[in-house]
Design an enzyme around this catalytic site. Sequence first.
Site, PDB file in Angstrom:
ATOM      1  N   GLU A  38      86.692  19.618 -35.976  1.00 24.95           N
ATOM      2  CA  GLU A  38      85.607  20.355 -36.636  1.00 24.95           C
ATOM      3  C   GLU A  38      84.753  21.069 -35.585  1.00 24.95           C
ATOM      4  O   GLU A  38      83.728  20.534 -35.143  1.00 24.95           O
ATOM      5  CB  GLU A  38      84.729  19.403 -37.466  1.00 24.95           C
ATOM      6  CG  GLU A  38      85.433  18.826 -38.680  1.00 24.95           C
ATOM      7  CD  GLU A  38      84.466  18.172 -39.672  1.00 24.95           C
ATOM      8  OE1 GLU A  38      83.239  18.189 -39.425  1.00 24.95           O
ATOM      9  OE2 GLU A  38      84.948  17.642 -40.682  1.00 24.95           O
TER      10      GLU A  38
ATOM     11  N   HIS B 250      80.866  21.366 -36.400  1.00 31.04           N
ATOM     12  CA  HIS B 250      79.983  20.215 -36.650  1.00 31.04           C
ATOM     13  C   HIS B 250      79.393  19.713 -35.323  1.00 31.04           C
ATOM     14  O   HIS B 250      80.104  19.201 -34.461  1.00 31.04           O
ATOM     15  CB  HIS B 250      80.775  19.094 -37.343  1.00 31.04           C
ATOM     16  CG  HIS B 250      79.975  17.839 -37.598  1.00 31.04           C
ATOM     17  ND1 HIS B 250      79.486  17.496 -38.840  1.00 31.04           N
ATOM     18  CD2 HIS B 250      79.577  16.846 -36.749  1.00 31.04           C
ATOM     19  CE1 HIS B 250      78.841  16.337 -38.750  1.00 31.04           C
ATOM     20  NE2 HIS B 250      78.878  15.925 -37.487  1.00 31.04           N
TER      21      HIS B 250
ATOM     22  N   HIS C 219      75.584  13.659 -41.519  1.00 34.56           N
ATOM     23  CA  HIS C 219      74.585  14.557 -42.109  1.00 34.56           C
ATOM     24  C   HIS C 219      73.423  13.773 -42.724  1.00 34.56           C
ATOM     25  O   HIS C 219      72.316  14.283 -42.823  1.00 34.56           O
ATOM     26  CB  HIS C 219      75.229  15.468 -43.159  1.00 34.56           C
ATOM     27  CG  HIS C 219      76.103  16.527 -42.550  1.00 34.56           C
ATOM     28  ND1 HIS C 219      75.641  17.779 -42.233  1.00 34.56           N
ATOM     29  CD2 HIS C 219      77.398  16.509 -42.180  1.00 34.56           C
ATOM     30  CE1 HIS C 219      76.624  18.501 -41.703  1.00 34.56           C
ATOM     31  NE2 HIS C 219      77.702  17.750 -41.657  1.00 34.56           N
TER      32      HIS C 219
HETATM   33 ZN   LIG Z   1      79.429  18.473 -40.709  1.00 38.52          ZN
END
Ligand SMILES: [Zn+2]
Length: 289
Positions: A254, A257, A204
């Site tokens: 995830e 993501h 991120h």
């Molecule tokens: Zn993430």
Amino acid sequence: MCLDENTLEIFNNIFILLSIILPLLFIIFLFYDKKRKKKFGYYLLSLIIIILIIYFRGEIMNINICESDKKINNTTTTKAVPAINSDNYVGKTSKGYTIEKKDGVYFIDGYLIVNKSYALSEDFIPENTHLKISDELCISCIDKEAYKKWLIMKNDAAAIGLNIHISSGYRSFGYQKDIYNGYVTKDGKDIADTYSARAGHSEHQSSLAFDLNSIDSSFIATNEGRWVNENAYLYGFIIRYPKGKEKITGYKYEPWHLRYVGLNLAKKLYNDGKWITMEEYFGIDSKYK
Ligand SMILES: [Zn+2]
């Protein structure tokens, strides 16, 4: 049809200008021409041309970047360093890809890499973002090209009734430090390390990754989650932490993501639905020292 990236940008700018100027001219002529009744046919024709131009602008926006330009496109997006610059050279991966480091960022084969083994420096703040970064947290502070592709993907999803949105975008080094420490306090270090990155180790911070919708494992059971899993690669995005690859990436699955890598690499990593991780592809580890 395909165009190179610069031509596409020029076309886009011309169409934006035309779709602003032409309707304005149309209105001005219509209201200030005293003989407008006689010339109504011409005005009608102009209006049709304006509508056609606006329509074709949408078509142009959907034109793909030529195959031969994709590699260049990928490397610029991921902030590639020049090929083999001895000042930046770090070494080779187990699969023979070149590792380079520039301005506190690691690149492998020109692709920015962040995982448990490769960290971003504390002072690294991406510059080429859709919105300028001025805060610790920013949903739309995504790499410019990744953001363009995201908008197309979001529109395509909306066209078939799916609602996808970014829930978490850019996070600063300091912010990541705080949230990771919060998880350590809550769950202990070993468990926190399976779902949260330590400061400097989060994608991120790179502006090339973001989380969608619920940021929850239930996301994959939704129509949106399934569609993203099957189609994100067509826009240059990958599921960075796929199911069954937890020991390789160091993170639990995830589905929410996404990481932008460009069309070329995304297609390879999608691998007809049997996702390959960046770690496997490049031949690197993801382990804290
Ligand atoms: Zn993430």
